[in-house]
Structure formats: structure tokens, C-alpha cells
Design a protein around this motif. Structure first.
Motif, PDB file in Angstrom:
ATOM      1  N   LEU A  72      33.121  -8.687 -10.081  1.00  0.00           N
ATOM      2  CA  LEU A  72      33.323  -9.334 -11.364  1.00  0.00           C
ATOM      3  C   LEU A  72      32.983  -8.429 -12.535  1.00  0.00           C
ATOM      4  CD1 LEU A  72      31.448 -12.564 -10.449  1.00  0.00           C
ATOM      5  CD2 LEU A  72      33.787 -11.947 -10.009  1.00  0.00           C
ATOM      6  N   ASN A  73      33.605  -8.677 -13.693  1.00  0.00           N
ATOM      7  CA  ASN A  73      33.323  -7.836 -14.822  1.00  0.00           C
ATOM      8  C   ASN A  73      33.752  -8.445 -16.145  1.00  0.00           C
ATOM      9  OD1 ASN A  73      35.444  -5.144 -15.878  1.00  0.00           O
ATOM     10  ND2 ASN A  73      35.820  -7.286 -15.985  1.00  0.00           N
ATOM     11  N   THR A  74      33.414  -7.741 -17.205  1.00  0.00           N
ATOM     12  CA  THR A  74      33.925  -8.047 -18.535  1.00  0.00           C
ATOM     13  C   THR A  74      34.326  -6.738 -19.191  1.00  0.00           C
ATOM     14  OG1 THR A  74      31.616  -8.553 -18.709  1.00  0.00           O
ATOM     15  CG2 THR A  74      33.134 -10.125 -19.671  1.00  0.00           C
ATOM     16  N   PRO A  75      35.566  -6.596 -19.693  1.00  0.00           N
ATOM     17  CA  PRO A  75      35.984  -5.318 -20.252  1.00  0.00           C
ATOM     18  C   PRO A  75      35.373  -5.119 -21.622  1.00  0.00           C
ATOM     19  CG  PRO A  75      37.697  -6.903 -20.557  1.00  0.00           C
ATOM     20  CD  PRO A  75      36.592  -7.599 -19.831  1.00  0.00           C
ATOM     21  N   ARG A  76      34.293  -4.454 -21.718  1.00  0.00           N
ATOM     22  CA  ARG A  76      33.603  -4.303 -22.985  1.00  0.00           C
ATOM     23  C   ARG A  76      32.582  -3.218 -22.819  1.00  0.00           C
ATOM     24  NH1 ARG A  76      31.923  -9.872 -21.600  1.00  0.00           N
ATOM     25  NH2 ARG A  76      33.785  -9.892 -22.078  1.00  0.00           N
ATOM     26  N   PRO A  77      31.920  -2.839 -23.909  1.00  0.00           N
ATOM     27  CA  PRO A  77      30.784  -1.985 -23.658  1.00  0.00           C
ATOM     28  C   PRO A  77      29.875  -2.821 -22.791  1.00  0.00           C
ATOM     29  CG  PRO A  77      31.342  -1.966 -25.954  1.00  0.00           C
ATOM     30  CD  PRO A  77      32.179  -3.004 -25.298  1.00  0.00           C
ATOM     31  N   ILE A  78      29.808  -2.554 -21.536  1.00  0.00           N
ATOM     32  CA  ILE A  78      29.018  -3.369 -20.647  1.00  0.00           C
ATOM     33  C   ILE A  78      28.309  -2.526 -19.624  1.00  0.00           C
ATOM     34  CG2 ILE A  78      29.846  -5.705 -20.410  1.00  0.00           C
ATOM     35  CD1 ILE A  78      32.257  -4.691 -19.312  1.00  0.00           C
ATOM     36  N   ARG A  79      27.361  -3.156 -18.995  1.00  0.00           N
ATOM     37  CA  ARG A  79      26.681  -2.444 -17.930  1.00  0.00           C
ATOM     38  C   ARG A  79      27.425  -2.785 -16.666  1.00  0.00           C
ATOM     39  NH1 ARG A  79      23.049  -5.801 -21.418  1.00  0.00           N
ATOM     40  NH2 ARG A  79      23.391  -4.511 -23.226  1.00  0.00           N
ATOM     41  N   LEU A  80      28.326  -1.915 -16.299  1.00  0.00           N
ATOM     42  CA  LEU A  80      29.240  -2.160 -15.199  1.00  0.00           C
ATOM     43  C   LEU A  80      28.568  -2.846 -14.035  1.00  0.00           C
ATOM     44  CD1 LEU A  80      31.911  -1.757 -13.702  1.00  0.00           C
ATOM     45  CD2 LEU A  80      30.935   0.366 -12.909  1.00  0.00           C
TER      46      LEU A  80
ATOM     47  N   GLN B 252      31.353   5.782 -19.660  1.00  0.00           N
ATOM     48  CA  GLN B 252      32.020   5.715 -20.955  1.00  0.00           C
ATOM     49  C   GLN B 252      30.978   6.040 -22.012  1.00  0.00           C
ATOM     50  OE1 GLN B 252      32.227   3.549 -23.793  1.00  0.00           O
ATOM     51  NE2 GLN B 252      34.364   3.716 -24.406  1.00  0.00           N
ATOM     52  N   ASN B 253      31.394   6.609 -23.144  1.00  0.00           N
ATOM     53  CA  ASN B 253      30.433   7.093 -24.139  1.00  0.00           C
ATOM     54  C   ASN B 253      29.360   6.077 -24.509  1.00  0.00           C
ATOM     55  OD1 ASN B 253      31.233   9.694 -24.475  1.00  0.00           O
ATOM     56  ND2 ASN B 253      32.522   9.332 -26.256  1.00  0.00           N
ATOM     57  N   GLN B 254      29.783   4.852 -24.883  1.00  0.00           N
ATOM     58  CA  GLN B 254      28.822   3.864 -25.359  1.00  0.00           C
ATOM     59  C   GLN B 254      28.209   3.027 -24.243  1.00  0.00           C
ATOM     60  OE1 GLN B 254      31.868   4.282 -26.965  1.00  0.00           O
ATOM     61  NE2 GLN B 254      30.939   5.444 -28.616  1.00  0.00           N
ATOM     62  N   THR B 255      28.750   3.110 -23.047  1.00  0.00           N
ATOM     63  CA  THR B 255      28.237   2.258 -21.976  1.00  0.00           C
ATOM     64  C   THR B 255      28.544   2.853 -20.619  1.00  0.00           C
ATOM     65  OG1 THR B 255      28.563   0.154 -20.823  1.00  0.00           O
ATOM     66  CG2 THR B 255      30.329   0.867 -22.263  1.00  0.00           C
ATOM     67  N   THR B 256      27.519   3.181 -19.885  1.00  0.00           N
ATOM     68  CA  THR B 256      27.683   3.666 -18.519  1.00  0.00           C
ATOM     69  C   THR B 256      27.198   2.583 -17.570  1.00  0.00           C
ATOM     70  OG1 THR B 256      27.426   5.981 -19.175  1.00  0.00           O
ATOM     71  CG2 THR B 256      27.015   5.439 -16.875  1.00  0.00           C
ATOM     72  N   ASP B 257      28.107   2.108 -16.715  1.00  0.00           N
ATOM     73  CA  ASP B 257      27.800   1.004 -15.818  1.00  0.00           C
ATOM     74  C   ASP B 257      27.564   1.521 -14.402  1.00  0.00           C
ATOM     75  OD1 ASP B 257      28.412  -0.537 -18.020  1.00  0.00           O
ATOM     76  OD2 ASP B 257      30.450  -0.919 -17.374  1.00  0.00           O
ATOM     77  N   ALA B 258      26.657   0.873 -13.669  1.00  0.00           N
ATOM     78  CA  ALA B 258      26.381   1.283 -12.290  1.00  0.00           C
ATOM     79  C   ALA B 258      26.166   0.069 -11.414  1.00  0.00           C
ATOM     80  CB  ALA B 258      25.156   2.189 -12.245  1.00  0.00           C
ATOM     81  N   ALA B 259      26.476   0.189 -10.113  1.00  0.00           N
ATOM     82  CA  ALA B 259      26.353  -0.941  -9.203  1.00  0.00           C
ATOM     83  C   ALA B 259      26.122  -0.490  -7.777  1.00  0.00           C
ATOM     84  CB  ALA B 259      27.621  -1.780  -9.263  1.00  0.00           C
ATOM     85  N   GLN B 260      25.348  -1.274  -7.051  1.00  0.00           N
ATOM     86  CA  GLN B 260      25.176  -1.071  -5.612  1.00  0.00           C
ATOM     87  C   GLN B 260      26.336  -1.743  -4.897  1.00  0.00           C
ATOM     88  OE1 GLN B 260      21.914   0.005  -3.668  1.00  0.00           O
ATOM     89  NE2 GLN B 260      23.681   0.410  -2.370  1.00  0.00           N
ATOM     90  N   VAL B 261      26.954  -1.044  -3.972  1.00  0.00           N
ATOM     91  CA  VAL B 261      28.061  -1.601  -3.190  1.00  0.00           C
ATOM     92  C   VAL B 261      27.536  -1.972  -1.813  1.00  0.00           C
ATOM     93  CG1 VAL B 261      30.368  -1.177  -2.267  1.00  0.00           C
ATOM     94  CG2 VAL B 261      29.671  -0.108  -4.433  1.00  0.00           C
ATOM     95  N   LEU B 262      27.808  -3.197  -1.361  1.00  0.00           N
ATOM     96  CA  LEU B 262      27.386  -3.621  -0.037  1.00  0.00           C
ATOM     97  C   LEU B 262      28.495  -3.401   0.978  1.00  0.00           C
ATOM     98  CD1 LEU B 262      25.408  -6.952  -0.584  1.00  0.00           C
ATOM     99  CD2 LEU B 262      24.585  -4.598  -0.546  1.00  0.00           C
ATOM    100  N   PRO B 263      28.127  -3.055   2.211  1.00  0.00           N
ATOM    101  CA  PRO B 263      29.133  -2.902   3.267  1.00  0.00           C
ATOM    102  C   PRO B 263      29.689  -4.264   3.685  1.00  0.00           C
ATOM    103  CG  PRO B 263      26.938  -2.727   4.188  1.00  0.00           C
ATOM    104  CD  PRO B 263      26.760  -2.793   2.694  1.00  0.00           C
ATOM    105  N   ILE B 264      30.793  -4.244   4.379  1.00  0.00           N
ATOM    106  CA  ILE B 264      31.460  -5.476   4.786  1.00  0.00           C
ATOM    107  C   ILE B 264      30.509  -6.419   5.527  1.00  0.00           C
ATOM    108  CG2 ILE B 264      33.154  -6.350   6.440  1.00  0.00           C
ATOM    109  CD1 ILE B 264      35.066  -4.213   5.526  1.00  0.00           C
ATOM    110  N   GLY B 265      29.653  -5.884   6.377  1.00  0.00           N
ATOM    111  CA  GLY B 265      28.777  -6.728   7.179  1.00  0.00           C
ATOM    112  C   GLY B 265      27.746  -7.513   6.400  1.00  0.00           C
ATOM    113  N   SER B 266      27.555  -7.217   5.127  1.00  0.00           N
ATOM    114  CA  SER B 266      26.557  -7.906   4.315  1.00  0.00           C
ATOM    115  C   SER B 266      27.170  -8.898   3.324  1.00  0.00           C
ATOM    116  CB  SER B 266      25.698  -6.890   3.542  1.00  0.00           C
ATOM    117  OG  SER B 266      24.887  -6.141   4.421  1.00  0.00           O
TER     118      SER B 266
END
Length: 241
Positions: free
Chosen positions: A7-15, A125-139
Motif C-alpha cells: 500500500l502507498n500514497t503518492p506523495r512526499p512519503i515514507r515509502l 527521492q530528494n524530499q522523501t526517501t522511503d524504506a520497507a522490510q519485505v516479507l517472504p511468501i511464507g510469512s
């Protein structure tokens, strides 16, 4: 076979801000421990503000291993290697960012490795760098509630931009069907609190954007249906600044 969602919002956001992108709700109830390590991952990137400058994956392993990152339905792939206790960065072309609302896109990203690894997603992105942990299929689980924030208006030197609340579904198996009950009206014409279903095949993505610039998709229910198994999927969130 399982399916994966983001899920997301296209904006300066924390990905993938609560990038529990994939680790809340039913999935937590199904397992006492969600393992972030695996050999098979599906994910998707969402629009970051006025334009992403770089999409990348950070892949770490306790042992030396190799793998492939691909966008199968678009024909792009690259191989990588990781040394023991190291981290490798893999750049994904920006064209595989999923944007818009309620359209099926062929932009799901697949990570396959010879040995267990952990994967993090980074959207720079200049004003906002987003980061996320990705879970494997089994989780992954089969039922999730969206966590987000209301949309916002942001003033830039060249004008005012409205950034809407948004989420993204990424299917990791053919014949995936999810039922979405949005908490607010969507850009694609779906009213609040009225369920609708979406059929996806492996590697397809489905973004949903709130109709109002100040609306909030928090509370939206996304469930795998009996027609598809249901196949497990996961959720992630991007929120306004």
C-alpha cells in the motif's frame, strides 16, 4: 501459492511507511513468529511524491549466495550475489513503479535466491526517501486492514500538489482474487464501504487511490476470497508527510 500486497500514497512519503508492508493482522495471528528470511519474495513500488529518482533493493545474507531480481511480466531481470554477512544493492528501473488508481499493471517484482536472505525496499527521492522490510511468501496472511493517513496538499515553488491516500496489491500467484472494502470513495469510482473484487495473475499489481485529496484509506479491508484459495497476501503502507 500465495499472493502479496502493498500500500502507498503518492506523495512526499515514507515509502511503505508502516511497511509492515506485510506483517500485520491475520498474518500475526497465524504465526507466533514471522520470519523475514526467505528464498522467494514478491513486492511492488509505489509512486514517491512528484517522481522517484531511484528504486533499489537491499539484500542481506548470513552466507554467500546468489539470486535473481526480475519483473517477469515486463521481461526485465538481473542477477546478483551476496557475500557472507554482507549486503548487496540491486537497482530496479524506475519504470516499474506502480502509479495511478484501479488499473492492473504488470509491475510486480520477484526476488528468488539460492539460500535464505532478507530483503528491504528503498525508494529514493530528494524530499522523501522511503524504506520497507519485505516479507517472504511464507510469512504472508489472507486478511488485512489498511493503515494510512489523510491526504495532504503540499506547496512547491511551481504550484500546489495534492497527495492522496493509496495502497497497492501485488499478486504472487495466478488466479489471485481479493475483495476490497474501501473506507472512503476511490478515484476509480468505488464508493466507501461497498466491497468489490479484483482478479490478478502472478506479477500483476493493482494500486488504489482515494478520490478526495484529504480522505484517508485507513480501515480499508483487503481479503483473499474463496475463489482463489484464498491465497495469502501481505500489506504495506505509505503515508503523507
Amino acid at each position: 501459492e500465495q499472493a502479496d500486497l502493498h500500500l502507498n500514497t503518492p506523495r512526499p512519503i515514507r515509502l511503505f511507511a508502516a511497511l509492515l508492508w506485510f506483517a500485520t493482522g491475520t498474518a500475526m495471528a497465524q504465526q507466533d513468529h514471522l520470519d523475514t528470511r526467505g528464498r522467494d519474495f514478491w513486492l511492488g513500488f509505489m509512486q514517491n511524491a512528484s517522481g522517484t529518482q531511484q528504486l533499489s533493493l537491499k539484500i542481506a545474507s548470513a552466507i554467500s549466495t546468489t539470486g535473481t531480481v526480475s519483473v517477469p511480466l515486463s521481461g526485465w531481470s538481473t542477477t546478483f550475489s551476496v557475500v557472507a554477512n554482507g549486503v548487496t544493492s540491486v537497482t530496479v528501473p524506475n519504470i516499474y513503479e506502480s502509479s495511478g488508481s484501479e488499473g492492473v499493471l504488470n509491475r510486480g517484482i520477484h526476488v528468488v535466491t539460492a539460500d535464505p536472505v532478507t530483503v528491504s525496499a528503498l525508494n529514493y527521492q530528494n524530499q522523501t526517501t522511503d524504506a520497507a522490510q519485505v516479507l517472504p511468501i511464507g510469512s504472508l496472511g489472507v486478511s488485512y486492514r489498511v493503515e494510512a493517513l489523510p491526504g495532504t496538499s503540499t506547496i512547491f515553488p511551481n504550484g500546489t500538489y495534492i497527495f492522496r491516500s493509496e495502497f497497492l496489491v501485488v499478486a504472487s500467484a495466478d488466479g489471485t482474487e481479493v475483495q476490497i472494502t474501501p473506507s472512503t470513495a476511490t478515484t476509480g469510482g468505488h464508493p466507501a464501504n461497498v466491497p468489490f473484487t479484483v482478479q490478478l495473475n502472478q506479477g500483476q499489481t493493482y494500486p488504489v487511490l482515494a478520490l478526495s485529496g484529504i480522505a484517508d484509506l485507513t480501515g480499508t479491508l483487503i481479503e483473499g476470497t474463496s475463489a482463489s484459495g484464498p491465497k495469502a497476501f501481505a500489506k504495506g503502507v505509505r503515508t503523507p508527510p
